[in-house]
Design a protein around this motif. Structure first.
Motif, short mmCIF file in Angstrom:
data_model
loop_
_atom_site.label_atom_id
_atom_site.label_comp_id
_atom_site.label_asym_id
_atom_site.label_seq_id
_atom_site.Cartn_x
_atom_site.Cartn_y
_atom_site.Cartn_z
N GLY A 102 -6.02 -7.15 -0.36
CA GLY A 102 -4.40 -5.80 -0.91
C GLY A 102 -4.56 -5.05 0.04
N LEU A 103 -5.55 -4.08 -1.33
CA LEU A 103 -5.68 -2.24 -0.47
C LEU A 103 -7.38 -2.11 0.10
CD1 LEU A 103 -3.80 -0.62 -4.36
CD2 LEU A 103 -2.94 -0.77 -1.44
N SER A 124 -10.12 -2.14 2.72
CA SER A 124 -9.69 -1.98 4.02
C SER A 124 -10.53 -2.34 4.84
CB SER A 124 -9.86 0.06 4.02
OG SER A 124 -11.37 -0.05 3.73
N ASP A 146 -1.39 -5.34 -6.62
CA ASP A 146 -2.52 -3.87 -7.01
C ASP A 146 -1.25 -2.67 -5.91
OD1 ASP A 146 -2.32 -5.34 -4.03
OD2 ASP A 146 -4.60 -5.39 -3.88
N GLY A 147 -0.52 -3.05 -5.46
CA GLY A 147 0.70 -1.99 -5.03
C GLY A 147 0.44 -2.37 -3.42
N SER A 148 0.05 -3.03 -2.86
CA SER A 148 -0.41 -3.57 -1.11
C SER A 148 0.54 -4.34 -0.90
CB SER A 148 -1.76 -4.47 -0.89
OG SER A 148 -1.47 -5.89 -1.60
N VAL A 198 2.82 0.23 -10.90
CA VAL A 198 2.68 -0.92 -9.62
C VAL A 198 3.57 -1.30 -10.87
CG1 VAL A 198 0.67 -2.24 -9.18
CG2 VAL A 198 0.56 -0.10 -8.72
#
Ligand code: ATP
Ligand code: MG
Ligand code: MG
Length: 141
Positions: A113-114, A116, A10-12, A67
């Motif tokens: 993951g992304l 918060s 997921d790009g994290s 990604v």
């Protein structure tokens, strides 16, 4: 399809850790690495936006493609001979991972993951995937 190691990205930074673990594991086993990204609306957003509109967004698709391309490129650097496939799917992440997985596979995801909500030990993708998968799930810290 022969056995594979499947990893969700997921790009994290968490997903990156899972990707490195998965690439090493696939190389060790001598099997394909499948890098997947789900574009579907995360469950936490379901109350705020209609799923069709969210999924149709070109921005979401381009972000997913980016990604996956970055992930495949970094694996190609560290494991140049590893067979890699990338999968961009319209479903949300747990659905994609569960659709891809066969009982003889291994799934890798990051602890988080992304999202918060740092108070949570695991994100919803890792929790739902490990709860429902037909194969072992490795949750990488
Ligand atoms: P939440 O999304 O529940 O708010 P979070 O973002 O912190 O929490 P998750 O989304 O569960 O945590 O992320 C855990 C792991 O799941 C990530 O490190 C990644 O490996 C995988 N993952 C998350 N989102 C996707 C996605 N859209 N496609 C594929 N894999 C994903
Ligand atoms: Mg998330
Ligand atoms: Mg979370």
């Amino acid at each position: 399809r022969p056995t594979a190691v499947i990893v969700g990205v997921d790009g994290s930074a968490h997903a990156r850790a899972a990707l490195f673990w998965a690439a090493d594991d696939a190389a060790r086993r001598g099997v394909q690495l499948r890098i997947v990204h789900g574009m579907g609306m995360p469950l936490v957003m379901a109350a705020y936006a209609p799923p069709e509109r969210y999924t149709a967004s070109e921005e979401v698709r381009e972000a997913g493609q980016r990604v996956l391309a970055e992930s495949a490129a970094s694996v190609a650097e560290s494991h140049p001979d590893l067979p890699v496939a990338v999968v961009l799917a319209p479903e949300n992440a747990p659905a994609v991972l569960l659709n891809e997985a066969r009982g003889h596979d291994v799934i890798a995801v990051g602890t988080r993951g992304l999202g918060s909500v740092r108070a949570l030990v695991h994100g919803s993708v890792s929790v739902r995937t490990s709860a429902e998968a037909p194969c072992p799930v490795v949750v990488v810290p």
